[in-house]
Design a protein around this motif. Structure first.
Motif, mmCIF file in Angstrom:
data_model
loop_
_atom_site.group_PDB
_atom_site.id
_atom_site.type_symbol
_atom_site.label_atom_id
_atom_site.label_comp_id
_atom_site.label_asym_id
_atom_site.label_seq_id
_atom_site.Cartn_x
_atom_site.Cartn_y
_atom_site.Cartn_z
ATOM 1 N N ALA A 1 -4.862 3.323 -2.356
ATOM 2 C CA ALA A 1 -4.139 2.462 -1.388
ATOM 3 C C ALA A 1 -5.322 1.580 -0.694
ATOM 4 O O ALA A 1 -5.225 0.644 -0.231
ATOM 5 N N ALA A 2 -6.339 2.579 -0.227
ATOM 6 C CA ALA A 2 -7.583 2.108 0.541
ATOM 7 C C ALA A 2 -8.410 1.004 -0.384
ATOM 8 O O ALA A 2 -8.787 -0.107 0.206
ATOM 9 N N LEU A 3 -8.394 1.325 -1.610
ATOM 10 C CA LEU A 3 -9.091 0.629 -2.450
ATOM 11 C C LEU A 3 -8.385 -0.948 -2.537
ATOM 12 O O LEU A 3 -9.028 -1.830 -2.578
ATOM 13 N N PHE A 4 -6.842 -0.702 -2.762
ATOM 14 C CA PHE A 4 -6.154 -2.098 -2.655
ATOM 15 C C PHE A 4 -6.437 -2.813 -1.692
ATOM 16 O O PHE A 4 -6.222 -3.946 -1.346
ATOM 17 N N ALA B 1 -4.575 0.778 5.229
ATOM 18 C CA ALA B 1 -3.885 1.110 3.927
ATOM 19 C C ALA B 1 -3.968 2.517 3.213
ATOM 20 O O ALA B 1 -3.083 2.933 2.678
ATOM 21 N N PHE B 2 -4.971 3.030 3.736
ATOM 22 C CA PHE B 2 -5.247 4.645 3.641
ATOM 23 C C PHE B 2 -3.983 5.399 4.091
ATOM 24 O O PHE B 2 -3.479 6.009 3.393
ATOM 25 N N TRP B 3 -3.542 5.189 5.347
ATOM 26 C CA TRP B 3 -2.343 5.946 5.848
ATOM 27 C C TRP B 3 -0.965 5.592 5.076
ATOM 28 O O TRP B 3 -0.090 6.511 4.765
ATOM 29 N N ALA B 4 -1.006 4.420 4.690
ATOM 30 C CA ALA B 4 0.244 3.877 4.063
ATOM 31 C C ALA B 4 0.368 4.517 2.953
ATOM 32 O O ALA B 4 1.243 4.915 2.290
ATOM 33 N N PHE C 1 0.558 -1.213 -0.079
ATOM 34 C CA PHE C 1 0.054 -0.020 -0.002
ATOM 35 C C PHE C 1 0.879 1.131 -0.050
ATOM 36 O O PHE C 1 0.421 2.130 -0.528
ATOM 37 N N TYR C 2 1.900 1.162 0.681
ATOM 38 C CA TYR C 2 3.020 2.150 0.589
ATOM 39 C C TYR C 2 3.517 2.555 -0.633
ATOM 40 O O TYR C 2 3.526 3.609 -1.207
ATOM 41 N N ALA C 3 3.717 1.369 -1.539
ATOM 42 C CA ALA C 3 4.218 1.511 -2.968
ATOM 43 C C ALA C 3 3.031 1.923 -3.750
ATOM 44 O O ALA C 3 3.262 2.840 -4.652
#
Length: 407
Positions: free
Chosen positions: A178-181, A303-306, A148-150
């Motif tokens: 990232a949240a979607l992933f 994942a959102f924060w990442a 998610f960072y990537a």
């Protein structure tokens, strides 16, 4: 207290440790003069150091087994002091004011290099708090958090490269992607837990990295994407030093917002559902909590924060490639959560600062700094397996409930 058998075991362990570290500590190849330097004095240092450390660990465990609970009481008092300091509003406000004043003055007191290092530490604070939602609160072991960072980093790099979108436009988009992933990862693993969940998330992280590395037409492959613009300030072009200070203050603000949001989530109904899910998944479902929705929200929020930090990382370094998002990054972020204390916000902050700043400030030890760093980590896990600041369970007394009802 320590028997002859324990002394023999200590000698055997020290000799075995000397054998394991012999190529690293004793042999040093000089490629210029094409000779091998034998550092035999290091054998003595390793043997004596390992022997004494083993005896100290055995002594510590011996003291723990004793019926006298004075040491345990001291530890409990130290922990209760930290928790009462955080619960007392006056002391907490004073501590927050001091830390805020120090954070504001930091770039003007220390060099640009120190400020840049602190930016990295603050980024890992946010990443640790994001993973703390998934691992510490919901109890879902995620070893692919770096994916998610990537996603956040490549969102900014690619959207800026093809559509010339700026930092502030892509920042929420990167978090949302990232949240979607995170939701896409959450669906296949809803029925998994423990080691099986860890293996699937690890595979997901490697899949994302390999896609970025091999799909050259999309992500530019191993060569990466360069010349990524730094965050703008109302269209003003900032120098390198000014942009570092600007990103630093953005990260200070980001850490404050993250702490506030995560703290509110922890005290909310959703946060209590996460904790119930972590403690007993079957009982949690029996109480009427939607297990599927609770897990998906945990994955997406973490994942959102990442994703947000991925956008900041791309803007800070101005260059990204798949080598920046290996499994080691996920392991470091997970170590931050475990070292600080599962579910503890203050513990995760301290864990991030220690794990990121310690290797930098141990550079004086040269090639031994990572060995010292690993030794500190092992000692921490031996003496404080629950983390530096363990999260406390909130208890409610009958008198408190009666007082609330009367009011």
């Amino acid at each position: 207290m320590i028997s002859v058998k324990e002394l023999k075991k200590a000698v055997g362990i020290s000799l075995w440790f000397v054998f394991l570290t012999f190529p690293l500590m004793v042999i040093k190849v000089d490629p210029i003069e094409r000779i091998i330097r034998w550092r035999w004095n290091n054998v003595l240092y390793v043997a004596v150091g390992t022997f004494l450390i083993y005896l100290l660990i055995r002594f510590y465990k011996y003291r723990q087994l004793q019926p006298k609970t004075s040491e345990k009481k001291k530890e409990q008092k130290a922990e209760s002091f930290i928790h009462t300091l955080l619960m007392d509003k006056k002391k907490k406000n004073i501590l927050v004011t001091v830390l805020l004043a120090f954070s504001i003055a930091f770039p003007f007191v220390f060099s640009s290099y120190q400020t840049n290092v602190m930016i990295t530490a603050l980024m890992y604070v946010v990443l640790g708090l994001g993973l703390n939602i998934v691992v510490g609160m919901a109890g879902l072991l995620d070893l692919g958090f770096v994916a998610f960072y990537a996603v956040g980093a490549y969102s900014y790099a690619l959207l800026n490269l093809h559509f010339h979108l700026g930092f502030w436009t892509v920042l929420p988009l990167g978090g949302c992607l990232a949240a979607l992933f995170g939701i896409l990862l959450g669906f296949p693993v809803l029925r998994l837990r423990g080691d099986y969940l860890a293996i699937v998330t690890l595979g997901f992280g490697e899949i994302i990295r390999l896609i970025l590395e091999n799909w050259g037409e999309f992500s530019k492959g191993p060569s990466g994407i360069s010349n990524i613009p730094r965050p703008g300030f109302f269209g003003i072009d900032l120098s390198l030093e000014a942009s570092i200070i600007y990103i630093y203050y953005l990260m200070v603000l980001g850490v404050i917002v993250t702490i506030f949001v995560v703290n509110r989530l922890q005290d909310s109904r959703l946060g209590r559902a996460w904790i119930a899910l972590r403690e007993d998944e079957i009982a949690c479902q029996a109480m009427g909590i939607d297990k599927r929705k609770t897990k998906l929200v945990a994955f997406s929020l973490g994942a959102f924060w990442a994703g947000l930090m991925g956008v900041v990382f791309a803007a800070k370094t101005t260059f990204i490639n798949p080598a920046s998002f290996t499994f080691l990054e996920s392991a470091i972020i997970l170590s931050i959560v475990v070292l600080g204390g599962m579910g503890s916000i203050v513990g995760v902050i301290l864990g991030a600062l220690i794990l990121i700043l310690m290797p930098e400030y141990l550079r004086a030890l040269s090639e031994y700094r990572m060995l010292a760093f690993g030794g500190v980590m092992v000692a921490m896990m031996v003496f404080r397996p629950q983390g530096m600041i363990a999260n406390i369970r909130r208890t409610y007394k009958a008198e408190d409930i009666d007082l609330k009802n009367r009011k």
